[in-house]
Design a protein around this motif. Structure first.
Motif, PDB file in Angstrom:
ATOM      1  N   ARG A 208       0.703  -1.143  -0.006  1.00 31.43           N
ATOM      2  CA  ARG A 208      -0.084  -0.117  -0.044  1.00 31.43           C
ATOM      3  C   ARG A 208       0.929   1.436  -0.041  1.00 31.43           C
ATOM      4  O   ARG A 208       0.366   2.374  -0.088  1.00 31.43           O
ATOM      5  CB  ARG A 208      -0.833   0.097   1.260  1.00 31.43           C
ATOM      6  N   TYR A 209       2.054   0.889   0.184  1.00 34.57           N
ATOM      7  CA  TYR A 209       2.808   2.348   0.210  1.00 34.57           C
ATOM      8  C   TYR A 209       3.293   2.944  -1.114  1.00 34.57           C
ATOM      9  O   TYR A 209       3.869   3.664  -1.388  1.00 34.57           O
ATOM     10  CB  TYR A 209       4.166   1.954   1.061  1.00 34.57           C
ATOM     11  N   LEU A 210       2.947   1.990  -1.937  1.00 33.65           N
ATOM     12  CA  LEU A 210       3.436   2.016  -3.577  1.00 33.65           C
ATOM     13  C   LEU A 210       2.224   2.486  -4.341  1.00 33.65           C
ATOM     14  O   LEU A 210       0.991   2.700  -3.672  1.00 33.65           O
ATOM     15  CB  LEU A 210       4.318   0.719  -4.097  1.00 33.65           C
ATOM     16  N   GLY A 211       2.280   2.384  -5.692  1.00 33.64           N
ATOM     17  CA  GLY A 211       0.968   2.064  -6.460  1.00 33.64           C
ATOM     18  C   GLY A 211       0.739   3.456  -6.927  1.00 33.64           C
ATOM     19  O   GLY A 211       1.460   4.406  -6.814  1.00 33.64           O
ATOM     20  N   ASP A 212      -0.620   3.573  -7.232  1.00 35.88           N
ATOM     21  CA  ASP A 212      -1.229   4.764  -7.811  1.00 35.88           C
ATOM     22  C   ASP A 212      -0.877   6.182  -6.918  1.00 35.88           C
ATOM     23  O   ASP A 212      -0.836   7.276  -7.353  1.00 35.88           O
ATOM     24  CB  ASP A 212      -2.696   4.858  -7.881  1.00 35.88           C
ATOM     25  N   SER A 213      -1.025   6.082  -5.615  1.00 38.16           N
ATOM     26  CA  SER A 213      -0.716   7.226  -4.693  1.00 38.16           C
ATOM     27  C   SER A 213       0.522   7.629  -5.109  1.00 38.16           C
ATOM     28  O   SER A 213       0.918   9.056  -5.233  1.00 38.16           O
ATOM     29  CB  SER A 213      -0.968   6.835  -3.387  1.00 38.16           C
ATOM     30  N   GLY A 214       1.754   6.831  -5.057  1.00 34.83           N
ATOM     31  CA  GLY A 214       3.028   7.273  -5.284  1.00 34.83           C
ATOM     32  C   GLY A 214       3.139   8.028  -6.727  1.00 34.83           C
ATOM     33  O   GLY A 214       3.958   8.965  -6.894  1.00 34.83           O
ATOM     34  N   THR A 215       2.529   7.392  -7.755  1.00 29.83           N
ATOM     35  CA  THR A 215       2.531   7.988  -8.885  1.00 29.83           C
ATOM     36  C   THR A 215       1.882   9.363  -8.959  1.00 29.83           C
ATOM     37  O   THR A 215       2.326  10.338  -9.740  1.00 29.83           O
ATOM     38  CB  THR A 215       1.811   7.148 -10.015  1.00 29.83           C
ATOM     39  N   ALA A 216       0.892   9.443  -8.330  1.00 33.76           N
ATOM     40  CA  ALA A 216       0.103  10.919  -8.057  1.00 33.76           C
ATOM     41  C   ALA A 216       1.097  11.811  -7.419  1.00 33.76           C
ATOM     42  O   ALA A 216       1.180  13.073  -8.080  1.00 33.76           O
ATOM     43  CB  ALA A 216      -1.065  10.666  -7.450  1.00 33.76           C
ATOM     44  N   LEU A 217       1.498  11.507  -6.531  1.00 30.65           N
ATOM     45  CA  LEU A 217       2.644  12.425  -5.611  1.00 30.65           C
ATOM     46  C   LEU A 217       3.600  12.711  -6.596  1.00 30.65           C
ATOM     47  O   LEU A 217       4.347  13.945  -6.624  1.00 30.65           O
ATOM     48  CB  LEU A 217       3.036  11.769  -4.511  1.00 30.65           C
ATOM     49  N   GLU A 218       4.287  11.665  -7.409  1.00 30.68           N
ATOM     50  CA  GLU A 218       5.323  12.040  -8.440  1.00 30.68           C
ATOM     51  C   GLU A 218       5.061  13.100  -9.374  1.00 30.68           C
ATOM     52  O   GLU A 218       5.849  13.890  -9.755  1.00 30.68           O
ATOM     53  CB  GLU A 218       6.056  10.812  -8.972  1.00 30.68           C
ATOM     54  N   LEU A 219       3.831  13.116  -9.907  1.00 29.94           N
ATOM     55  CA  LEU A 219       3.322  13.934 -10.886  1.00 29.94           C
ATOM     56  C   LEU A 219       3.318  15.268 -10.227  1.00 29.94           C
ATOM     57  O   LEU A 219       3.593  16.481 -10.823  1.00 29.94           O
ATOM     58  CB  LEU A 219       2.178  13.673 -11.458  1.00 29.94           C
ATOM     59  N   LEU A 220       3.280  15.350  -8.786  1.00 31.38           N
ATOM     60  CA  LEU A 220       3.051  16.688  -8.230  1.00 31.38           C
ATOM     61  C   LEU A 220       4.207  17.287  -7.834  1.00 31.38           C
ATOM     62  O   LEU A 220       4.395  18.585  -7.658  1.00 31.38           O
ATOM     63  CB  LEU A 220       2.286  16.531  -6.747  1.00 31.38           C
ATOM     64  N   LEU A 221       5.320  16.563  -8.105  1.00 29.42           N
ATOM     65  CA  LEU A 221       6.837  17.166  -7.869  1.00 29.42           C
ATOM     66  C   LEU A 221       7.028  18.128  -9.038  1.00 29.42           C
ATOM     67  O   LEU A 221       8.075  18.979  -9.049  1.00 29.42           O
ATOM     68  CB  LEU A 221       7.923  16.111  -7.908  1.00 29.42           C
ATOM     69  N   LYS A 222       6.168  18.224 -10.014  1.00 28.96           N
ATOM     70  CA  LYS A 222       6.336  19.085 -11.383  1.00 28.96           C
ATOM     71  C   LYS A 222       5.098  20.106 -11.192  1.00 28.96           C
ATOM     72  O   LYS A 222       5.087  20.859 -12.345  1.00 28.96           O
ATOM     73  CB  LYS A 222       6.347  18.133 -12.535  1.00 28.96           C
ATOM     74  N   ASP A 223       4.529  20.142 -10.130  1.00 26.08           N
ATOM     75  CA  ASP A 223       3.409  21.262  -9.942  1.00 26.08           C
ATOM     76  C   ASP A 223       3.856  22.579  -9.913  1.00 26.08           C
ATOM     77  O   ASP A 223       5.132  22.771  -9.884  1.00 26.08           O
ATOM     78  CB  ASP A 223       2.479  20.901  -8.887  1.00 26.08           C
ATOM     79  N   SER A 224       3.125  23.596 -10.400  1.00 26.15           N
ATOM     80  CA  SER A 224       3.323  24.955 -10.706  1.00 26.15           C
ATOM     81  C   SER A 224       3.345  25.623  -9.500  1.00 26.15           C
ATOM     82  O   SER A 224       4.264  26.828  -9.038  1.00 26.15           O
ATOM     83  CB  SER A 224       2.419  25.518 -11.510  1.00 26.15           C
ATOM     84  N   ASP A 225       3.167  25.079  -8.308  1.00 25.44           N
ATOM     85  CA  ASP A 225       3.091  25.704  -7.117  1.00 25.44           C
ATOM     86  C   ASP A 225       4.093  25.046  -6.164  1.00 25.44           C
ATOM     87  O   ASP A 225       4.070  23.849  -6.144  1.00 25.44           O
ATOM     88  CB  ASP A 225       1.572  25.360  -6.449  1.00 25.44           C
ATOM     89  N   ALA A 226       4.982  25.841  -5.692  1.00 32.42           N
ATOM     90  CA  ALA A 226       6.344  25.428  -4.971  1.00 32.42           C
ATOM     91  C   ALA A 226       5.708  24.615  -3.617  1.00 32.42           C
ATOM     92  O   ALA A 226       6.569  23.763  -3.221  1.00 32.42           O
ATOM     93  CB  ALA A 226       7.312  26.261  -4.538  1.00 32.42           C
TER      94      ALA A 226
END
Length: 258
Positions: A208-226
């Motif tokens: 449960r530590y992995l999967g879709d949640s991790g992918t979503a958070l990785e995408l947020l590493l490129k968010d426009s908001d610091a």
């Protein structure tokens, strides 16, 4: 011509209500709070029978005192038809259960807050109280509210994040709804979703530590908001996904915002 006539008309004086000096009342309430159990009955009396300003201050005082009798009065006040009293009672319940987490999750508290939410689904104060004080039965309501207005979606994400502190695990639909919230057009909601994912009660199994949640958070590493990028990085660390998302986190160390 009309403008000339209007300009010639004398302006009507507006009577502004004079501010009420409630210093004496606030001192009285503070004294009853400081007295703890010895002031409890007086606070309950003021919360039940005072005028509105007195009720609001007394309800806040009951939240800070806490305990079974105070909570019973606050739960009853959540059913008040006046929204100001309802909101203040809900906030006070949140304070009381935060100060004494063993009192959170009582069925009577959960039912009162859920009933209030059903009547006022756009009330952020009730949503916040659900996160602080309700049991797991509130989870589906909060998950559904993630698709509501930005204000309510933000409050619901934060409330579900507080479930993590209280060790209430999310169900699969909640997880799905939270991942969807990380893609919300409103930055406040994305930030709240990253906050919630950082605090989710994961338990076991480790998958449960992995999967879709991790992918979503990785995408947020490129968010426009610091702030969102920073919260996403923290979330990946707290979820023990540093190795799985190591390459993205290394790239994030070059973030333009220190």
């Amino acid at each position: 011509a009309l403008l000339a006539v209007l300009a010639a008309c004398p302006g009507k004086a507006v009577d502004h209500p004079k501010p009420v000096d409630d210093t004496a009342l606030r001192i009285q309430i503070a004294g009853l709070e400081a007295a703890r159990g010895d002031g409890l009955e007086s606070l309950i009396e003021l919360a039940n029978n005072g005028d509105q300003p007195t009720k609001l201050l007394a309800l806040r005082g009951l939240g800070r005192v806490g305990g079974k009798k105070a909570l019973a009065t606050l739960v009853a006040a959540v059913g008040d038809p006046e929204l100001a009293i309802l909101d203040t009672a809900a906030q006070a319940i949140g304070i009381a259960t935060s100060l004494d987490e063993d009192t959170a999750g009582q069925p009577a508290i959960s039912k009162a807050l859920l009933d209030a939410h059903a009547k006022h689904p756009e009330d952020a104060a009730i949503v916040e109280a659900l996160g602080r004080a309700a049991d797991g039965s509130a989870q589906s309501v909060l998950a559904t509210a993630l698709a509501g207005s930005p204000t309510i979606a933000e409050a619901s994400a934060v409330a579900l994040g507080r479930f993590g502190r209280r060790k209430i695990a999310w169900l699969a639909p909640t997880q799905t709804a939270m991942i969807a919230a990380t893609k919300h057009v409103d930055a406040r909601v994305r930030l709240a979703a990253a906050y919630a994912l950082a605090r989710e009660h994961l338990g076991k199994p480790a998958e449960r530590y992995l999967g879709d949640s991790g992918t979503a958070l990785e995408l947020l590493l490129k968010d426009s908001d610091a702030l969102i990028r920073a919260q996403a990085a923290q979330a990946l660390g707290r979820r023990k996904t540093v190795i799985a998302h190591g390459a993205a986190l290394v790239r994030a160390t070059d973030d333009p915002d220190w």
